[in-house]
Design a protein around this motif. Structure first.
Motif, PDB file in Angstrom:
ATOM      1  N   PRO A 241       0.823  -1.218   0.000  1.00  0.00           N
ATOM      2  CA  PRO A 241       0.000   0.000   0.000  1.00  0.00           C
ATOM      3  C   PRO A 241       0.855   1.266   0.000  1.00  0.00           C
ATOM      4  O   PRO A 241       0.618   2.192   0.780  1.00  0.00           O
ATOM      5  N   TYR A 242       1.862   1.297  -0.856  1.00  0.00           N
ATOM      6  CA  TYR A 242       2.807   2.404  -0.814  1.00  0.00           C
ATOM      7  C   TYR A 242       2.392   3.583  -1.698  1.00  0.00           C
ATOM      8  O   TYR A 242       3.042   4.623  -1.678  1.00  0.00           O
ATOM      9  N   ASN A 243       1.342   3.408  -2.503  1.00  0.00           N
ATOM     10  CA  ASN A 243       0.965   4.433  -3.475  1.00  0.00           C
ATOM     11  C   ASN A 243      -0.318   5.140  -3.066  1.00  0.00           C
ATOM     12  O   ASN A 243      -1.311   4.496  -2.706  1.00  0.00           O
ATOM     13  N   ILE A 244      -0.282   6.447  -3.132  1.00  0.00           N
ATOM     14  CA  ILE A 244      -1.459   7.282  -2.910  1.00  0.00           C
ATOM     15  C   ILE A 244      -1.833   7.903  -4.249  1.00  0.00           C
ATOM     16  O   ILE A 244      -0.991   8.485  -4.936  1.00  0.00           O
ATOM     17  N   SER A 245      -3.109   7.778  -4.615  1.00  0.00           N
ATOM     18  CA  SER A 245      -3.575   8.274  -5.904  1.00  0.00           C
ATOM     19  C   SER A 245      -4.570   9.412  -5.719  1.00  0.00           C
ATOM     20  O   SER A 245      -5.426   9.370  -4.835  1.00  0.00           O
ATOM     21  N   VAL A 246      -4.443  10.433  -6.569  1.00  0.00           N
ATOM     22  CA  VAL A 246      -5.427  11.518  -6.650  1.00  0.00           C
ATOM     23  C   VAL A 246      -5.916  11.537  -8.089  1.00  0.00           C
ATOM     24  O   VAL A 246      -5.154  11.876  -9.004  1.00  0.00           O
ATOM     25  N   ALA A 247      -7.168  11.127  -8.304  1.00  0.00           N
ATOM     26  CA  ALA A 247      -7.666  10.985  -9.667  1.00  0.00           C
ATOM     27  C   ALA A 247      -9.001  11.697  -9.913  1.00  0.00           C
ATOM     28  O   ALA A 247      -9.372  11.897 -11.071  1.00  0.00           O
ATOM     29  N   ARG A 248      -9.723  12.062  -8.857  1.00  0.00           N
ATOM     30  CA  ARG A 248     -10.990  12.778  -9.042  1.00  0.00           C
ATOM     31  C   ARG A 248     -10.733  14.095  -9.763  1.00  0.00           C
ATOM     32  O   ARG A 248      -9.775  14.811  -9.434  1.00  0.00           O
TER      33      ARG A 248
END
Length: 263
Positions: A241-248
């Motif tokens: 779980p090392y990735n944080i995504s911002v896609a909105r």
């Protein structure tokens, strides 16, 4: 180590009290300039004279020197991502080194500008390494400004902000987020396909990623995003779980206004 007797020290103090320069006294008596400076400082303090400290030795934490808070917030983000503090025996003071890829020369410039703003009286330098440059500054007060420093890798130890650091981040959250993205993040164009009117079409959309192994550093990043109203999600890859995504769309637009692509 060379030890200098009382007679040599007294000769030095006599010359210094007479107005001789530190450099001239050091050369005349064959004593290191740093030793001469120390003797002079201690002699002035003993006699109750006001002593002047070089600006480069002043610390916002120890001496109350004014700190460029916005630049510090950005620099803290860079440090938590790609920076570390080291103190080699051959150097008198520790160094802060931020390793940045040569693919983004603009970020290297921003990092050096931030170092100049936070350490206005200290020289900075760039050291070439494979495919990157180390942006460096030397200061004995680095541990004061970056108390997260410690032995080993950051993800192997607790990373928590001091109250005074949190106050700065609360006042300059976007600078902090920008520093984290510039170090361990990116803005990419994702794509997918959709069937529209019976025809499968390619659909592209921008997306921000932040990747860091430290749970604490990711929480500092996501906690700041929460306060800024940015929606994010975990993006687990290979069970990590090392990735944080911002896609909105609205959140990406907000990020674009304050962070933008690397350059």
């Amino acid at each position: 180590m060379n030890f200098h007797g009382t007679e040599v020290r007294q000769k030095a103090l006599t010359l210094l009290r007479g107005g001789a320069r530190n450099t001239d006294v050091a050369r005349r008596l064959n004593v290191p300039k740093g030793t001469i400076s120390y003797w002079k400082h201690m002699d002035q303090a003993k006699r109750g004279e006001s002593t002047q400290v070089r600006p480069s030795l002043l610390c916002p934490r120890c001496h109350g020197r004014t700190l460029d808070a916005a630049a510090y917030a950005y620099l803290l983000g860079l440090y938590l991502g790609d920076g570390h503090i080291s103190h080699y025996a051959k150097h008198r003071v520790p160094s802060l080194m931020i390793t940045l890829d040569d693919a983004w020369p603009g970020i290297q410039d921003c990092a050096e500008q931030a170092l100049h703003a936070v350490f206005p009286h200290n020289a900075t330098c760039r050291v070439r390494t494979a495919g990157a440059h180390n942006i460096k500054v030397y200061s004995k007060h680095l541990p004061c400004l970056f108390p997260q420093h410690g032995p080993g890798r950051k993800h192997d130890r607790k990373i928590a902000l001091e109250p005074w650091q949190q106050e700065i981040i609360d006042a300059h959250p976007w600078e902090f987020v920008r520093g984290l993205i510039h170090s361990d993040g990116c803005r990419i164009t994702n794509w997918t396909t959709r069937v529209v009117g019976g025809v499968r079409k390619r659909y592209e959309y921008p997306r921000y990623f932040f990747t860091n192994v430290s749970d604490d550093i990711r929480e500092l990043f996501t906690g700041t995003l929460d306060r800024l109203g940015v929606t994010w999600t975990h993006c687990t890859r290979n069970g990590n779980p090392y990735n944080i995504s911002v896609a909105r769309k609205a959140s990406v637009t907000l990020m674009d206004a304050h962070v933008g692509p690397k350059y």
